[in-house]
Design a protein around this motif. Structure first.
Motif, PDB file in Angstrom:
ATOM      1  N   GLY A 218      54.388  49.562  38.584  1.00 55.09           N
ATOM      2  CA  GLY A 218      53.422  50.397  39.286  1.00 55.09           C
ATOM      3  C   GLY A 218      52.691  51.372  38.385  1.00 55.09           C
ATOM      4  N   PHE A 329      52.183  64.023  46.254  1.00 55.09           N
ATOM      5  CA  PHE A 329      51.785  62.745  46.845  1.00 55.09           C
ATOM      6  C   PHE A 329      50.265  62.622  46.972  1.00 55.09           C
ATOM      7  CE2 PHE A 329      55.974  61.821  49.347  1.00 55.09           C
ATOM      8  CZ  PHE A 329      56.613  61.568  48.138  1.00 55.09           C
ATOM      9  N   ARG A 332      48.420  60.133  44.698  1.00 55.37           N
ATOM     10  CA  ARG A 332      48.433  58.673  44.809  1.00 55.37           C
ATOM     11  C   ARG A 332      48.515  58.131  46.230  1.00 55.37           C
ATOM     12  NH1 ARG A 332      53.749  58.137  40.987  1.00 55.37           N
ATOM     13  NH2 ARG A 332      55.437  58.592  42.439  1.00 55.37           N
ATOM     14  N   HIS A 333      48.347  58.999  47.223  1.00 53.30           N
ATOM     15  CA  HIS A 333      48.341  58.523  48.608  1.00 53.30           C
ATOM     16  C   HIS A 333      47.215  59.192  49.371  1.00 53.30           C
ATOM     17  CE1 HIS A 333      52.155  56.442  48.099  1.00 53.30           C
ATOM     18  NE2 HIS A 333      52.690  57.545  47.612  1.00 53.30           N
ATOM     19  N   GLU A 358      60.265  57.665  47.100  1.00 50.49           N
ATOM     20  CA  GLU A 358      58.868  57.262  46.907  1.00 50.49           C
ATOM     21  C   GLU A 358      58.638  56.782  45.485  1.00 50.49           C
ATOM     22  OE1 GLU A 358      54.632  57.726  45.811  1.00 50.49           O
ATOM     23  OE2 GLU A 358      56.390  58.724  44.959  1.00 50.49           O
ATOM     24  N   CYS A 359      59.262  57.425  44.513  1.00 54.05           N
ATOM     25  CA  CYS A 359      59.157  57.004  43.119  1.00 54.05           C
ATOM     26  C   CYS A 359      59.731  55.599  42.944  1.00 54.05           C
ATOM     27  CB  CYS A 359      59.885  57.994  42.217  1.00 54.05           C
ATOM     28  SG  CYS A 359      59.930  57.541  40.477  1.00 54.05           S
ATOM     29  N   ASP A 361      59.894  53.226  45.104  1.00 58.65           N
ATOM     30  CA  ASP A 361      58.983  52.247  45.694  1.00 58.65           C
ATOM     31  C   ASP A 361      57.697  52.114  44.890  1.00 58.65           C
ATOM     32  OD1 ASP A 361      60.750  51.675  47.718  1.00 58.65           O
ATOM     33  OD2 ASP A 361      59.803  53.000  49.178  1.00 58.65           O
ATOM     34  N   TYR A 362      57.098  53.238  44.543  1.00 58.88           N
ATOM     35  CA  TYR A 362      55.775  53.222  43.912  1.00 58.88           C
ATOM     36  C   TYR A 362      55.801  52.573  42.531  1.00 58.88           C
ATOM     37  CZ  TYR A 362      51.216  54.907  42.347  1.00 58.88           C
ATOM     38  OH  TYR A 362      49.920  54.978  41.870  1.00 58.88           O
ATOM     39  N   THR A 366      57.908  48.214  45.137  1.00 62.80           N
ATOM     40  CA  THR A 366      56.716  47.660  45.787  1.00 62.80           C
ATOM     41  C   THR A 366      55.958  46.705  44.876  1.00 62.80           C
ATOM     42  OG1 THR A 366      56.514  49.545  47.287  1.00 62.80           O
ATOM     43  CG2 THR A 366      54.524  48.226  46.892  1.00 62.80           C
TER      44      THR A 366
END
Length: 475
Positions: A218, A329, A332-333, A358-359, A361-362, A366
């Motif tokens: 990512g 966030f 990046r969101h 979140e880290c 996943d990002y 993901t």
């Protein structure tokens, strides 16, 4: 009698260790010193006589703190030198057996690490899998990732890895290996590197199987202009007007500059990286795109809690608030408040836990799942998740980044000082490590490490192992 191998560069004498022939510190490219500093790897001129291969060569220059990370422990120790472009080889025999070759590429945030670390010794894979195992050293941090120092010589770290792979392909047979059966294995930055090599113009045709562990797919890669600006920033931190002032700097000062860049990039919520790769002629696409190519047989995975690694033991996050995390966030969101709440609904209103998840996943999970989706129905693909929680730090780490390494290498005794293994049941470590280690060996031998092979299912490695549908793991 000690084993002797004749390589493309000259003759090297190794040593026998527990039934394996071991060769350390073999140069694969010219020392990147003097006029070759910041230039892409050049051929080694070779040597006359018999070179001693009993000892490791120096590791790449890097910041060093005795004891290393509070989570993982030491990840690279002196001696360090710019003349570091060497490989290490473990083999069951110098014969014509044409064993599969396994090449390990270490991680370390593009800043630290070494193919010489006892953690990464190739003896377990060589002995248990009847494999030829090679670990490599390549330039790191300011020595490998500064951009714009020499025109036309970007991503010199990648040129090192490609040169090492070329050397391995040319010399595999001399160590009892099959040059047409090379598997690359890498973790974190090493896994990212495999995606870079999979598109490299000369390296890509040399391997057809890859094991990618916890690669930060990512990562947002800088443009050439942005990477050059980063090089100028380091020059400024060392008192120079621009990057031209770095040319004559000592290795010690360049390491100091790397440390200064790490401090400068240590923003709230960020996984701290001093430098990152850049898109260029050697790496024209993001590595996640290259890994989606079904022509490459792929075993790819992640740990369940990758993101606890930078945050769980850092005291600055003891007092982090939901507002702090939501503000991060925004970078990046599109809807940072919604993202925060989505994680908080599952984890509770724990800002550090939300940030860590979140880290995970990002940066890791993901994009790896996107690779699986893109490969769906095409090519040989195996996916895994390492989910065994660490007992250390009162359980705050979960299954953190790097925790699977003692298991895949099946050598927990070499990780005895690693803090994140403290408190785990030794028998569990041994049994789970045996399962993972032999699964990796099966993949290298072109056998099934577990039943499914299309990426739609994920093997969960925990106190028990089980296959699950990939969609069941989505968050």
């Amino acid at each position: 009698m000690n084993p002797v191998a004749v390589t493309s560069g000259g003759t090297v004498r190794g040593i026998l260790e527990d039934g394996l022939a071991v060769f350390r510190g073999i140069p694969y490219a010219a020392p990147p010193v003097g006029d070759l500093r910041w230039r892409r790897a050049q051929p080694h001129p070779g040597w006359t006589g018999v070179r001693d291969g009993a000892q490791y060569g120096p590791s790449a220059h890097q910041p060093y703190l005795p004891g290393g990370s509070p989570i993982m422990g030491e990840h690279g120790a002196p001696p360090f030198a710019e003349d570091c472009l060497t490989v290490n080889v473990w083999t069951p025999g110098l014969d014509g057996a044409k064993r599969p070759v396994l090449v390990w590429i270490h991680g370390g945030g593009f800043t630290s690490g070494s193919g010489n670390i006892p953690y990464y010794a190739g003896d377990t894979f060589a002995r248990n899998g009847n494999l030829v195992v090679v670990t490599i050293n390549y330039r790191l941090n300011a020595f490998g990732f500064l951009h714009g120092m020499v025109p036309g010589h970007s991503n010199v770290w990648l040129s090192d890895q490609a040169a090492a792979l070329t050397w391995i392909h040319e010399n595999a047979a001399a160590f009892g290996g099959d040059p047409d059966a090379i598997t690359l294995m890498g973790q974190s930055g090493g896994g990212f590197s495999i995606g870079a090599l999979a598109q490299h113009p000369t390296a890509a045709p040399l391997f057809h199987r890859a094991i990618v562990q916890s690669a930060p797919l990512g990562l947002d890669l800088p443009t050439s202009e942005e990477a050059t600006e980063r090089t100028d920033t380091m020059a400024h931190l060392l008192g120079h007007a621009d990057r031209r002032g770095l040319a004559g700097e000592s290795a010690t000062r360049l390491v100091e500059g790397t440390i200064a860049m790490l401090r400068r990039s240590a923003a709230f919520g960020a996984w701290n990286l001093a430098f990152t790769p850049v898109l260029d002629d050697l790496m024209p696409a993001h590595p996640r795109d290259a890994l989606a190519d079904p022509r490459l047989d792929l075993l790819i995975g992640w740990t369940e809690d990758e993101g606890t690694f930078p945050f769980a033991a850092d005291p600055q996050y003891d007092t982090a608030t939901a507002d702090d995390v939501t503000a991060f966030f925004r970078e990046r969101h599109e809807n940072p408040g919604h993202v925060y709440q989505r994680y908080a609904d599952r984890l509770g209103d724990d800002p550090r836990a939300v940030l860590s998840a979140e880290c995970s996943d990002y940066l890791f999970k993901t994009p790896a799942r996107e690779v699986l989706t893109r490969r769906s129905g095409n090519g040989t693909t195996y996916a895994y998740e390492f989910a065994l929680d660490a007992a250390a730090f009162s359980g705050a780490l979960g299954a953190t980044h790097c925790l699977e390494l003692p298991f895949t290498f099946a050598n927990p005794e070499k990780w005895a000082a690693a803090p994140f293994l403290a408190g785990l049941d030794p028998e569990l470590v041994r049994s789970l490590g045996t399962r993972m280690h032999h699964s990796w060996i099966s993949f290298v031998h072109r056998e099934k490490p577990w039943p499914a092979a299309d990426g739609s299912t994920v093997m969960i490695f925990d106190t028990d192992t089980a296959l699950r549908e990939a969609g069941d793991l989505s968050r």
